[in-house]
Motif scaffolding. Structure first.
Motif, PDB file in Angstrom:
ATOM      1  N   ASN A 118       4.193  -1.760   0.574  1.00 25.32           N
ATOM      2  CA  ASN A 118       3.028  -1.523   1.422  1.00 25.32           C
ATOM      3  C   ASN A 118       3.082  -3.103   2.217  1.00 25.32           C
ATOM      4  OD1 ASN A 118       0.160  -2.162   2.033  1.00 25.32           O
ATOM      5  ND2 ASN A 118      -0.506  -1.597   0.060  1.00 25.32           N
ATOM      6  N   VAL A 119       3.016  -2.560   3.764  1.00 20.55           N
ATOM      7  CA  VAL A 119       3.231  -3.537   4.455  1.00 20.55           C
ATOM      8  C   VAL A 119       1.995  -3.431   5.701  1.00 20.55           C
ATOM      9  CG1 VAL A 119       4.591  -4.364   6.813  1.00 20.55           C
ATOM     10  CG2 VAL A 119       5.637  -3.820   4.726  1.00 20.55           C
ATOM     11  N   ALA A 120       1.077  -4.462   5.394  1.00 23.00           N
ATOM     12  CA  ALA A 120      -0.248  -4.337   6.085  1.00 23.00           C
ATOM     13  C   ALA A 120      -1.073  -3.088   6.063  1.00 23.00           C
ATOM     14  CB  ALA A 120      -0.086  -4.728   7.679  1.00 23.00           C
ATOM     15  N   GLY A 121      -1.021  -2.602   4.638  1.00 23.11           N
ATOM     16  CA  GLY A 121      -1.721  -1.148   4.313  1.00 23.11           C
ATOM     17  C   GLY A 121      -0.767  -0.190   4.993  1.00 23.11           C
ATOM     18  N   VAL A 122       0.307  -0.367   5.223  1.00 18.47           N
ATOM     19  CA  VAL A 122       1.111   1.095   5.890  1.00 18.47           C
ATOM     20  C   VAL A 122       2.577   1.208   4.973  1.00 18.47           C
ATOM     21  CG1 VAL A 122       2.756   2.046   7.685  1.00 18.47           C
ATOM     22  CG2 VAL A 122       0.506   0.572   8.211  1.00 18.47           C
ATOM     23  N   LEU A 123       2.598   2.421   4.362  1.00 21.06           N
ATOM     24  CA  LEU A 123       3.823   2.569   3.659  1.00 21.06           C
ATOM     25  C   LEU A 123       5.006   2.419   4.536  1.00 21.06           C
ATOM     26  CD1 LEU A 123       4.617   3.735   0.804  1.00 21.06           C
ATOM     27  CD2 LEU A 123       4.762   5.843   1.575  1.00 21.06           C
ATOM     28  N   LYS A 144     -13.568  -2.323  -5.795  1.00 20.64           N
ATOM     29  CA  LYS A 144     -13.480  -1.072  -4.831  1.00 20.64           C
ATOM     30  C   LYS A 144     -12.534  -1.437  -3.542  1.00 20.64           C
ATOM     31  CE  LYS A 144     -16.033   2.302  -2.259  1.00 20.64           C
ATOM     32  NZ  LYS A 144     -17.346   2.850  -1.713  1.00 20.64           N
ATOM     33  N   ASP A 145     -12.883  -2.660  -3.043  1.00 29.41           N
ATOM     34  CA  ASP A 145     -12.225  -3.047  -1.811  1.00 29.41           C
ATOM     35  C   ASP A 145     -10.695  -3.482  -2.120  1.00 29.41           C
ATOM     36  OD1 ASP A 145     -14.823  -5.144  -0.428  1.00 29.41           O
ATOM     37  OD2 ASP A 145     -14.332  -3.196  -0.327  1.00 29.41           O
ATOM     38  N   LYS A 146     -10.357  -4.044  -3.429  1.00 25.73           N
ATOM     39  CA  LYS A 146      -9.182  -4.227  -3.781  1.00 25.73           C
ATOM     40  C   LYS A 146      -8.167  -2.885  -3.944  1.00 25.73           C
ATOM     41  CE  LYS A 146      -6.532  -7.106  -6.995  1.00 25.73           C
ATOM     42  NZ  LYS A 146      -6.315  -7.701  -8.095  1.00 25.73           N
ATOM     43  N   ASP A 147      -9.132  -1.672  -4.305  1.00 25.23           N
ATOM     44  CA  ASP A 147      -8.304  -0.587  -4.511  1.00 25.23           C
ATOM     45  C   ASP A 147      -8.217   0.045  -3.139  1.00 25.23           C
ATOM     46  OD1 ASP A 147      -8.423  -0.896  -7.136  1.00 25.23           O
ATOM     47  OD2 ASP A 147     -10.053   0.481  -7.426  1.00 25.23           O
ATOM     48  N   ALA A 148      -8.968  -0.202  -2.247  1.00 29.10           N
ATOM     49  CA  ALA A 148      -8.702   0.317  -1.017  1.00 29.10           C
ATOM     50  C   ALA A 148      -7.421  -0.205  -0.198  1.00 29.10           C
ATOM     51  CB  ALA A 148     -10.020   0.048  -0.133  1.00 29.10           C
ATOM     52  N   GLU A 149      -6.943  -1.284  -0.620  1.00 29.91           N
ATOM     53  CA  GLU A 149      -5.887  -1.699  -0.173  1.00 29.91           C
ATOM     54  C   GLU A 149      -4.600  -1.241  -0.532  1.00 29.91           C
ATOM     55  OE1 GLU A 149      -6.035  -6.136  -1.032  1.00 29.91           O
ATOM     56  OE2 GLU A 149      -7.659  -6.434   0.718  1.00 29.91           O
ATOM     57  N   LEU A 150      -4.507  -0.574  -1.769  1.00 28.61           N
ATOM     58  CA  LEU A 150      -3.610   0.006  -2.321  1.00 28.61           C
ATOM     59  C   LEU A 150      -3.044   1.174  -1.250  1.00 28.61           C
ATOM     60  CD1 LEU A 150      -4.637   0.735  -5.737  1.00 28.61           C
ATOM     61  CD2 LEU A 150      -3.292  -1.265  -5.083  1.00 28.61           C
ATOM     62  N   VAL A 151      -1.569   1.412  -1.330  1.00 30.08           N
ATOM     63  CA  VAL A 151      -0.994   2.543  -0.604  1.00 30.08           C
ATOM     64  C   VAL A 151      -0.180   3.433  -1.519  1.00 30.08           C
ATOM     65  CG1 VAL A 151       0.798   3.352   1.030  1.00 30.08           C
ATOM     66  CG2 VAL A 151      -0.766   1.292   1.309  1.00 30.08           C
ATOM     67  N   CYS A 173       2.427   5.962  -2.587  1.00 26.94           N
ATOM     68  CA  CYS A 173       3.728   6.283  -2.158  1.00 26.94           C
ATOM     69  C   CYS A 173       4.122   7.959  -2.502  1.00 26.94           C
ATOM     70  CB  CYS A 173       4.747   5.506  -2.558  1.00 26.94           C
ATOM     71  SG  CYS A 173       6.596   6.056  -2.047  1.00 26.94           S
ATOM     72  N   ASP A 174       4.284   8.530  -1.678  1.00 32.97           N
ATOM     73  CA  ASP A 174       4.640   9.963  -1.775  1.00 32.97           C
ATOM     74  C   ASP A 174       6.098  10.370  -1.740  1.00 32.97           C
ATOM     75  OD1 ASP A 174       4.669  10.094   0.897  1.00 32.97           O
ATOM     76  OD2 ASP A 174       3.476  11.557   1.177  1.00 32.97           O
ATOM     77  N   ALA A 175       6.891   9.183  -1.625  1.00 33.85           N
ATOM     78  CA  ALA A 175       8.297   9.463  -1.292  1.00 33.85           C
ATOM     79  C   ALA A 175       9.151  10.239  -2.504  1.00 33.85           C
ATOM     80  CB  ALA A 175       9.022   8.234  -1.039  1.00 33.85           C
ATOM     81  N   CYS A 176       8.546  10.001  -3.638  1.00 37.02           N
ATOM     82  CA  CYS A 176       9.209  10.702  -4.931  1.00 37.02           C
ATOM     83  C   CYS A 176       8.011  11.207  -5.792  1.00 37.02           C
ATOM     84  CB  CYS A 176      10.471   9.826  -5.508  1.00 37.02           C
ATOM     85  SG  CYS A 176       9.620   8.633  -6.749  1.00 37.02           S
ATOM     86  N   PRO A 177       8.496  11.865  -6.818  1.00 42.56           N
ATOM     87  CA  PRO A 177       7.455  12.286  -7.546  1.00 42.56           C
ATOM     88  C   PRO A 177       6.621  11.306  -8.557  1.00 42.56           C
ATOM     89  CG  PRO A 177       9.206  13.662  -8.113  1.00 42.56           C
ATOM     90  CD  PRO A 177       9.630  12.568  -7.305  1.00 42.56           C
ATOM     91  N   VAL A 178       7.136   9.911  -8.444  1.00 41.37           N
ATOM     92  CA  VAL A 178       6.350   8.985  -9.612  1.00 41.37           C
ATOM     93  C   VAL A 178       5.272   8.767  -8.788  1.00 41.37           C
ATOM     94  CG1 VAL A 178       6.794   6.684 -10.160  1.00 41.37           C
ATOM     95  CG2 VAL A 178       8.666   8.085 -10.266  1.00 41.37           C
ATOM     96  N   LEU A 179       4.937   8.900  -7.523  1.00 41.41           N
ATOM     97  CA  LEU A 179       3.654   8.588  -6.832  1.00 41.41           C
ATOM     98  C   LEU A 179       3.115   7.061  -7.095  1.00 41.41           C
ATOM     99  CD1 LEU A 179       2.011  11.863  -7.481  1.00 41.41           C
ATOM    100  CD2 LEU A 179       3.292  11.154  -5.466  1.00 41.41           C
ATOM    101  N   CYS A 180       3.787   6.058  -6.861  1.00 41.17           N
ATOM    102  CA  CYS A 180       3.426   4.834  -7.056  1.00 41.17           C
ATOM    103  C   CYS A 180       2.209   4.381  -6.273  1.00 41.17           C
ATOM    104  CB  CYS A 180       4.664   3.698  -6.625  1.00 41.17           C
ATOM    105  SG  CYS A 180       5.967   3.860  -7.875  1.00 41.17           S
ATOM    106  N   ARG A 181       1.370   3.377  -6.799  1.00 40.11           N
ATOM    107  CA  ARG A 181       0.162   2.838  -5.975  1.00 40.11           C
ATOM    108  C   ARG A 181       0.734   1.566  -5.871  1.00 40.11           C
ATOM    109  NH1 ARG A 181      -4.971   4.668  -7.072  1.00 40.11           N
ATOM    110  NH2 ARG A 181      -5.704   2.633  -7.540  1.00 40.11           N
ATOM    111  N   ILE A 182       0.964   1.029  -4.602  1.00 42.40           N
ATOM    112  CA  ILE A 182       1.386  -0.138  -4.291  1.00 42.40           C
ATOM    113  C   ILE A 182       0.586  -1.165  -3.466  1.00 42.40           C
ATOM    114  CG2 ILE A 182       3.655  -1.257  -2.896  1.00 42.40           C
ATOM    115  CD1 ILE A 182       4.684   1.662  -2.725  1.00 42.40           C
ATOM    116  N   ARG A 183       0.581  -2.334  -4.217  1.00 41.02           N
ATOM    117  CA  ARG A 183      -0.578  -3.269  -3.635  1.00 41.02           C
ATOM    118  C   ARG A 183       0.085  -4.042  -2.378  1.00 41.02           C
ATOM    119  NH1 ARG A 183      -4.829  -3.785  -6.755  1.00 41.02           N
ATOM    120  NH2 ARG A 183      -4.511  -3.109  -8.809  1.00 41.02           N
ATOM    121  N   PRO A 184      -0.608  -4.452  -1.523  1.00 41.90           N
ATOM    122  CA  PRO A 184      -0.306  -5.270  -0.237  1.00 41.90           C
ATOM    123  C   PRO A 184       0.736  -6.441  -0.621  1.00 41.90           C
ATOM    124  CG  PRO A 184      -2.623  -5.127  -0.374  1.00 41.90           C
ATOM    125  CD  PRO A 184      -2.148  -4.840  -1.765  1.00 41.90           C
TER     126      PRO A 184
END
Length: 487
Positions: A39-44, A8-15, A17-28
């Motif tokens: 994903n830079v320190a939890g910020v897209l 759960k904590d690991k998933d919480a670190e994911l960001v 991305c809504d910059a295109c329709p792909v909607l990537c889940r980006i790890r730190p």
């Protein structure tokens, strides 16, 4: 056994991305599929720098990069600016409802201006490629392929140039996934001024790179034709006069015959009695003298005498001097008719050699030109105003100037904002992609602040140029000498 809390904590670190329709889940510390967002320190975070072009002092004078203008502004939207924020690295408006990433206010010659800056995600886009060559590349409508996948087609040939139409929504999204990704990858490379090798059904293999000579079947092209065979006759007829009895300019399209041509008639040249193959159009102009190919004048001819159908014994005479030459001067041969009126090879006289060399001199270097073409649709316009049609009207009324990476564009007449831009006029690596697949290209809309307010612009998102220039991820570029008005 897996620690559920750790997952759960690991998933919480994911960001997300809504910059295109792909909607990537980006790890730190990682980037999304397009390599543009991380994903830079939890910020897209947009990882590429925001590109700003600036005036530069060159030999004691100011140079305006990418935008033409003069010191005394005449009110047009091309005034000199100390800095111009481009859409390169700006980010997108996806999912459409967001205002543009940068809406920049600045003052020029006492006039308040606004430039709306964004990166557009273009599924509806393509490349128009002009290839300067007489070589036969392939039949019109033939598929253009990369790694076996169709990415476009051959379109109409223009004066001394072959034209390709590449990309478009049908190749990007209408075929297989492999076709779409191959098309997107080839377009991205070409738009970013890189080389791409294509094959044409029923034709040639061509290496294309913007601003470079095309390489056709392994041979670099050197020059484009001075004109068709008829035009070459017209240009050089007077220089040949008195040194030759007949000139045949071999050309895949219009082969010229000097003594029959109107230029020869004006010079009172007697008819030489040499009839070439093909369909006679008007005096001294012949179509279809041979099949297209890689030989003389873009034909499949390697021996120019093959296009001679007959020599009229009642008109021709022994000792008659004949020059055969191509439209680029690359191929030439000198003949003298013998007693049986058969052309015999002979040493070319110096005055004739000089004119053949002049044909070559008047041929411009062969280059590949790549134009990016796209339709700026809803998401782009919504990033400028809540009432998108007003932006379209403003562009058509020339109240708003459109640029791409700071480079001037041509906006097509008719509906929408469909524009074309020469990729050589843009900074290097101006284009990106998203794996939908689509290309990402910079676009900027510049207008007076008053006009921006009138079209319902996002006035509460306007920022000062000075604030943008404090951005940490900033790249400052000087003028691009290939951009009109940048010199």
């Amino acid at each position: 056994m897996t620690d559920a809390l750790a997952v759960k904590d690991k998933d919480a670190e994911l960001v997300r991305c809504d910059a295109c329709p792909v909607l990537c889940r980006i790890r730190p510390g990682k980037t999304g599929a397009c390599d543009r967002y991380a994903n830079v320190a939890g910020v897209l975070t947009r990882v590429d720098p925001l590109v700003v072009t600036e005036q530069a002092a060159v030999q004691g004078r100011n140079v305006v990069p990418f935008l033409a203008g003069s010191e005394a502004w005449d009110g047009q939207l091309m005034a000199p600016q100390p800095a111009f924020v481009t859409g390169i690295g700006a980010g997108t408006t996806y999912p459409d409802y967001k205002p543009a990433p940068f809406i920049v206010a600045s003052e020029h010659q006492g006039i308040d201006m606004v430039t709306v800056v964004t990166e557009g995600i273009f599924s509806y886009c393509g490349l128009k490629v002009k290839i300067d060559t007489d070589r036969y590349l392939g039949p019109e409508q033939a598929a253009v392929r990369v790694n076996g996948e169709a990415i476009g087609h051959v379109t109409t040939m223009e004066y001394g140039s072959q034209m390709l139409s590449l990309g478009g929504v049908h190749h990007l999204t209408g075929g297989s996934k492999k076709e779409g990704t191959t098309t997107c990858d080839a377009m991205l490379k070409l738009a970013n001024k890189q080389a791409v090798t294509v094959t044409i059904d029923g034709g040639s293999e061509v290496v294309i790179q913007a601003g470079k000579a095309p390489i056709v079947n392994g041979t670099p092209e050197q020059r484009m034709r001075v004109g068709c065979g008829s035009a070459t006759i017209g240009i050089f007829a007077k220089q040949w006069h008195g040194h030759v009895d007949e000139v045949i300019v071999v050309d895949d399209h219009i082969t010229g015959v000097l003594s029959e041509h109107q230029a020869g008639r004006f010079l009172d040249m007697p008819l030489a009695g040499i009839r070439v193959r093909g369909r006679k159009s008007t005096p001294g102009r012949y179509f279809q003298v041979a099949e297209p190919g890689l030989g003389w004048g873009g034909t499949n001819v390697s021996d120019p005498l093959d296009i001679i159908e007959k020599i009229d014994a009642a008109t021709a005479w022994p000792g008659m001097r004949l020059l055969m030459v191509s439209t680029t001067g690359e191929h030439s041969a000198w003949y003298v008719l013998d007693d049986q009126l058969k052309p015999q090879p002979a040493e070319m006289p110096a005055p004739i050699t000089k004119v053949v060399e002049r044909i070559a001199e008047n041929c411009e270097p062969s280059l590949c030109t790549v134009l990016f073409m796209a339709g700026a649709g809803g998401s782009l316009r919504a990033g400028v105003t809540e009432n998108p049609v007003r932006l379209t009207i403003s562009v058509k009324d020339r109240l708003t100037r459109v640029t791409s990476g700071g480079a001037p564009v041509f906006v097509w007449p008719g509906g929408g904002i469909t524009y074309m831009v020469d990729v050589l006029a843009m900074p290097d690596n101006s284009f990106g992609y998203v794996p939908t697949p689509a290309l990402v290209a910079p676009i900027e809309f510049t207008m007076t602040r008053e006009d921006y307010a009138a079209l319902g612009g996002h006035m509460d998102h306007v920022v000062r140029l000075e604030d943008v220039l404090r951005e940490t991820r900033l790249t400052r570029l000087g003028p691009n000498s290939l951009t009109p008005g940048a010199a």
